[in-house]
Design an enzyme around this catalytic site. Structure first.
Site, mmCIF file in Angstrom:
data_model
loop_
_atom_site.group_PDB
_atom_site.id
_atom_site.type_symbol
_atom_site.label_atom_id
_atom_site.label_comp_id
_atom_site.label_asym_id
_atom_site.label_seq_id
_atom_site.Cartn_x
_atom_site.Cartn_y
_atom_site.Cartn_z
ATOM 1 N N LYS A 74 1.300 -1.470 0.087
ATOM 2 C CA LYS A 74 -0.330 0.328 -0.192
ATOM 3 C C LYS A 74 1.028 1.051 -0.333
ATOM 4 O O LYS A 74 1.693 1.747 0.531
ATOM 5 C CB LYS A 74 -0.832 -0.058 1.100
ATOM 6 N N SER A 124 -9.530 1.958 2.599
ATOM 7 C CA SER A 124 -8.480 2.861 1.593
ATOM 8 C C SER A 124 -8.267 1.936 0.802
ATOM 9 O O SER A 124 -7.925 2.359 -0.063
ATOM 10 C CB SER A 124 -7.649 3.691 2.317
ATOM 11 N N SER A 165 -9.818 0.123 7.064
ATOM 12 C CA SER A 165 -9.313 0.398 5.575
ATOM 13 C C SER A 165 -8.723 -1.018 5.089
ATOM 14 O O SER A 165 -8.073 -1.500 4.235
ATOM 15 C CB SER A 165 -8.525 0.937 5.340
#
Lengths: 498, 506
Positions: free
Chosen positions: B82, B157, B181
């Protein structure tokens, strides 16, 4: 620009000053508050930085246990209670030298609180200053404004940032309002900060050098009519950077505020700047412009909970209180108050003590450190303990004087030699051939030459004016480049002309 | 193994094949890089691909194996990272324009542990800007598409990480979970995602959203892969003082065992009912029944303060975020706008932030600044912290009655792109079930348990007490085994192949 002021006597006649002091002390830990970077002063800009102290995205603080220890020792020395549990907090505000745009500090949970410090004034009276709290925080970086005339931000073309200081651990010590000092308030302020300096030095937790910014002071001043309970509106003079200035800033604010009040005005709550060259304070920022710091507990750090055992261990190893130590040493050395003050003001207490330990008399040690060596340090722009001569070397020089090998004047050349790296005092004396000449043959020849060159002086001595011998002694000394044994020269002169 | 097998093989099996020399890490890495090249135009899971770095790391692992070294359990396996985690020398943006082009001079601890373990980092995955969002539509670099249906969001996210797994672009991924997330995107993509106990993984090098809530965690296609990854990244880190100085729970052993007999499973009364899609509810009930069949003991537990958790979360998060994001002032790194010599520092900062931050980020900074401001702090931030304490107490009481708590991961399956963009509250409600865990700091994970009639994945949410992360894997592995048997293969076998459906593009 100057504002009207009242005379100090008139100000004190009408109003009682109340002061409050915030002292920032930079700790001398080897590494920074939240990372492993060096705290060394004076390194090339931005060489002691890492992602943490630069506040780079993703970086996180890790608290320096040594800084916590220093804070606790400091708190104990200030007779404070040490928190059983406390946290760091974020103080959110923008300043270009603060990489995270918030400062990691402490807010409502300081590491040390509710203490006091006894301050000895010039008349020997002891004044107790109550301490509200001592908390830990990190220092910001350093800004240099260039291109302008004053070196201040205003008018500068550009600014340079040095983050070496960013993240250096600081302790902020905050007093309660100091009342009851009356006209002596400025002296109390100065002596309080000096006592803090002495205390920190005794603890060994800070270099406490005002000129390097490792000790900084903000002074709050308010006035109230004598006899009134309620405190007046205060001003806060920021970043005062010498002991003399503390006294000056407090004095000036008392006089300035008194004039405002006398004139029927009200004192505006604001910050003020100390203008050293004018001996005045100037307006900084009003209360309305004061920032909202939006404090909240620092979520990147866990709470600090020093064990009681650890705190007691630290308490047991506290050094002697500097005031008590000073009084003890003064008595032991037999110094007058004036002599002692000279030693303290020259930051020479430790050095004199070490020199005495190395074998010199207290008077001799005092004399060298507060005169000859203080002058050299001053000229070199360094602290006395960085002048390049050790206490042991001073004691060795004095031993040579006591033995009659050299005199005080030659001793200065010995110091020159030591500083030039020519070796220990005895080696310098030998290599430079500095020893005093007391050989009668050499001295007698020099005296005869002096008498021959100064017949009128010789006549006067012959006529009984013995004090005129000084001129001949001077001539001999000059001839022998100061290396003559002055006492023996005098004897020979009187033998020849008596 | 041929290339198509390499990209569908589990991380555990790939690591085994690499360790025995059956296949090289370079071959495995190449296959995934090719897959990314083929499908990521449609998926947009990645913000950057580090082909050179990945192949170099793969070659290094192959060399170590050739030299007779015994590599770690995931050595040579590719992973999608990420973009909120710092990787030295590699662009790291946190999905924001304000960090465009920034290359960190250091590695996050998680990144470093991955590299030390011989994991191959393929690239950085798309995300909502600064991890603010539940759909990955808030990315400054455009949304990620859900591989199950390109018209739908992959969740947020960490939508990029989850989509990379579901599109077979990487067998492993790292996410970060502040309010769900990791788990919500796992639910939307039919993958596995675990938020470890707060402090179980280091946050050092994770660009902070809300420090007291954030936690990096593992994402995978199988429970065992996720557990193996969990073990690689977890453990004490002196650089993060909130990290736990305690042994990592035996997550891999739990994933291998997958036994729920005698486990007390608590169904949280408050997480269900109104607002939950009937298909999601039905799948949840069926999954609870399955656990009972597998030998678990099911109890109902009530956590009455959970209904206030969302409100508390949306005060605490922006408060911390407003402080954490202050450093993005355009002075030292990242985007700078308007610095033409005629403007003041403040003006340049304002212009840069205006251009560099998206609407959601600005919204939360303003809320947080307000919530912390003098005169309001007690009413907002202070009250939220009190609610947080109450939520923690609810968890403690519930865990006295149950070993794990369960709920749907999300009230609905993946929604359509754009559907909730103009309705922040609807977007926030997505995290209803996941947020209490972040407030309390305990562990939780999402496991795929079925599909809706539209063919969209549904996630099953399991919560465990502090430092009992292994219980998540026990439950997840038991479900995975039983459901795979029922389905005749992994759920992800049914995901449409983006390589053949690229005509449905963004």
């Amino acid at each position: 620009m100057s504002e009207p002021i009242l005379s100090y006597a008139d100000a004190l006649e009408a109003y009682e000053p109340v002061i409050g002091l915030e002292v920032h002390v930079e700790l001398n830990t080897a590494s920074k508050m939240f990372c492993g970077c060096s705290t060394e002063f004076g390194a090339a800009p931005n060489t002691h930085t890492c992602p943490v102290c630069l506040g780079l995205p993703g970086s996180m603080p890790a608290i320096n246990a040594k800084a916590v220890e220093s804070a606790i020792r400091m708190g104990l020395a200030l007779n404070c209670s040490i928190a059983e549990w406390c946290r760091m907090a974020r103080k959110n505000y923008f300043y270009p030298d603060m990489p995270k745009d918030y400062q990691t500090s402490q807010y409502d949970e300081p590491i040390a609180h509710d203490g006091h410090l006894d301050v000895e004034l010039s008349d020997g009276e002891v004044f107790r200053v109550e301490i509200e709290r001592a908390h830990m925080e990190e220092d910001a970086g350093k800004l240099t404004h260039l291109g302008g005339e004053t070196g201040r931000l205003h008018g500068a073309d550009y600014s340079l940032l040095d983050y070496n200081r960013a993240g250096v651990p600081l302790i902020e010590i905050v007093t309660r309002p100091i009342t009851g000092a009356g006209a002596r308030a400025p002296e109390v302020a100065r002596r309080y900060v000096e006592t803090i300096r002495d205390l920190m030095r005794a603890l060994g937790v800070s270099d406490v050098r005002m000129n390097e910014g490792s000790l900084r002071c903000d002074a709050n001043v308010s006035l109230r009519p004598w006899g009134r309970e309620k405190l007046g509106t205060r001003t806060e003079t920021k970043n005062i950077n010498s002991f003399r200035s503390i006294e000056g800033a407090v004095t000036y604010e008392i006089q300035r505020q008194a004039a405002v009040l006398q004139d029927g005005g009200t004192v505006e709550q604001c910050t003020r700047n100390w203008l050293e060259h004018l001996g005045e304070t100037s307006f900084g920022r009003s209360k309305e412009e004061a920032e909202d710091y939006r404090y909240f507990p620092e979520p990147d750090l866990v709470p600090i909970a020093p064990s009681r055992e650890w705190v007691e261990e630290l308490r047991a190893t506290l050094p002697e209180h500097p005031t008590r130590r000073r009084n003890r040493l003064q008595a032991a050395w037999g110094f007058s108050d004036l002599e002692m003050r000279d030693v303290v003001n020259a930051d020479a207490l430790d050095l004199v003590e070490q020199t005495v330990t190395a074998g010199a008399t207290a008077q001799a040690a005092r004399k060298w450190w507060t005169t000859e060596l203080a002058r050299r340090a001053n000229e070199a722009g360094v602290a006395l303990d960085e002048v390049g001569i050790s206490p042991a070397q001073v004691a060795a020089v004095q031993a040579l004087v006591d033995a009659g090998t050299i005199n005080d004047k030659l001793a200065r050349q010995v110091y020159d030699g030591v500083l030039a790296g020519e070796g220990e005092p005895a080696e310098v004396v030998a290599d430079r051939g500095l020893a005093v000449v007391s050989d009668d043959g050499a001295l007698g020849a020099a005296v005869d030459a002096a008498i021959a060159a100064n017949p009128d002086v010789a006549d006067r001595i012959r006529g009984g004016r013995v004090q005129a011998a000084g001129a001949l002694i001077g001539a001999v000394m000059k001839e022998m480049r100061g290396q003559a044994d002055a006492a023996r020269v005098r004897e020979i002169i009187l033998e020849r002309l008596g | 193994m041929d290339a198509s097998t390499l990209i569908t093989t589990s991380a555990a099996d790939l690591a085994g094949a690499i360790a025995t020399g059956e296949v090289s890490s370079v071959e495995v890495t190449r296959a995934h890089l090719d897959r990314i090249a083929a499908v990521d135009g449609a998926v947009h899971a990645f913000l950057s691909v580090d082909e050179e770095g990945a192949l170099a790391q793969a070659a290094a692992v192959d060399a170590r194996i050739a030299a007779g070294e015994r590599p770690g359990p995931l050595a040579g396996v590719p992973l999608a990272l990420k973009d909120v985690l710092a990787q030295k020398g590699v662009p790291t943006t946190a999905g924001s324009k304000i960090l465009e082009g920034w290359r960190p001079p250091y590695n996050a601890t998680v990144t470093q542990r991955l590299l030390d373990a011989g994991v191959v980092i393929l690239g950085k995955t798309n995300m909502d800007e600064f991890a603010m969002g539940s759909s990955t539509e808030n990315s400054a670099y455009g949304p990620t598409h859900n591989p199950w249906d390109f018209t739908r969001v992959p969740g947020g996210s960490g939508g990029g990480s989850a989509a990379a797994l579901a599109a077979f672009e990487a067998p492993l991924a790292i996410g970060t979970d502040t309010g769900g997330s990791i788990r919500q995107p796992a639910a939307f993509t039919g993958t596995v995602g675990v938020k470890p106990t707060y402090g179980g993984t280091s946050r050092f090098g994770q660009i902070a959203l809300a420090s007291s809530l954030d936690q990096p965690g593992p994402c995978g296609r199988t429970v065992l892969d996720t557990a193996l990854l969990h073990e690689v990244i977890a453990g004490h880190d002196p650089k993060d003082q909130t990290s736990l100085d305690a042994p990592v729970p035996p997550v891999v052993a739990a994933a291998r065992a997958g036994d729920v007999r005698g486990l007390r499973v608590g169904v949280v009364t408050e997480l269900g009912g109104e607002g939950y899609a009937p298909e999601v509810e039905a799948n949840f009930r069926a999954t609870v029944d399955l656990l009972a069949e597998l030998g678990a003991e099911v109890v109902e537990v009530s956590c009455p303060t959970f209904e206030y958790a969302l409100a508390a979360y949306y005060l605490i998060l922006p408060s911390e975020a407003s402080s954490n994001l202050a450093r993005f002032d355009a002075m030292r790194y990242g985007l700078r706008v308007g610095d033409d010599g005629t403007r003041s520092t403040e003006q340049v900062m304002a212009l840069s932030r205006e251009a560099g931050f998206g609407a959601e980020v600005k919204r939360r900074i303003i809320i947080g600044t307000y919530a912390l401001s003098a005169g309001y702090r007690d009413a907002y931030y202070g009250s939220a912290q009190k609610v947080r304490t109450l939520v923690q107490q609810d968890f403690t009481a519930a865990f006295a009655r149950a070993d794990v708590l369960v709920s749907p991961t999300t009230p609905t399956a993946a929604f359509r792109l754009g559907e909730r963009l103009d309705d922040p509250m609807a977007m926030y409600l997505n995290d209803l079930c996941t947020i209490p865990t972040n407030l309390a700091g305990n562990a939780a994970g999402s496991f795929p348990t079925g599909l809706t009639g539209d063919g969209l994945p549904i996630g099953f949410h399991v919560m465990a007490p502090h430092r009992a992360d292994d219980r998540l894997y026990r439950v997840g592995a038991a479900l995975e085994r039983a459901l795979t048997d029922r389905w005749g293969g992994p759920l992800l076998n049914r995901v449409p192949d983006p390589a053949t459906t690229t005509e449905v593009t963004r």
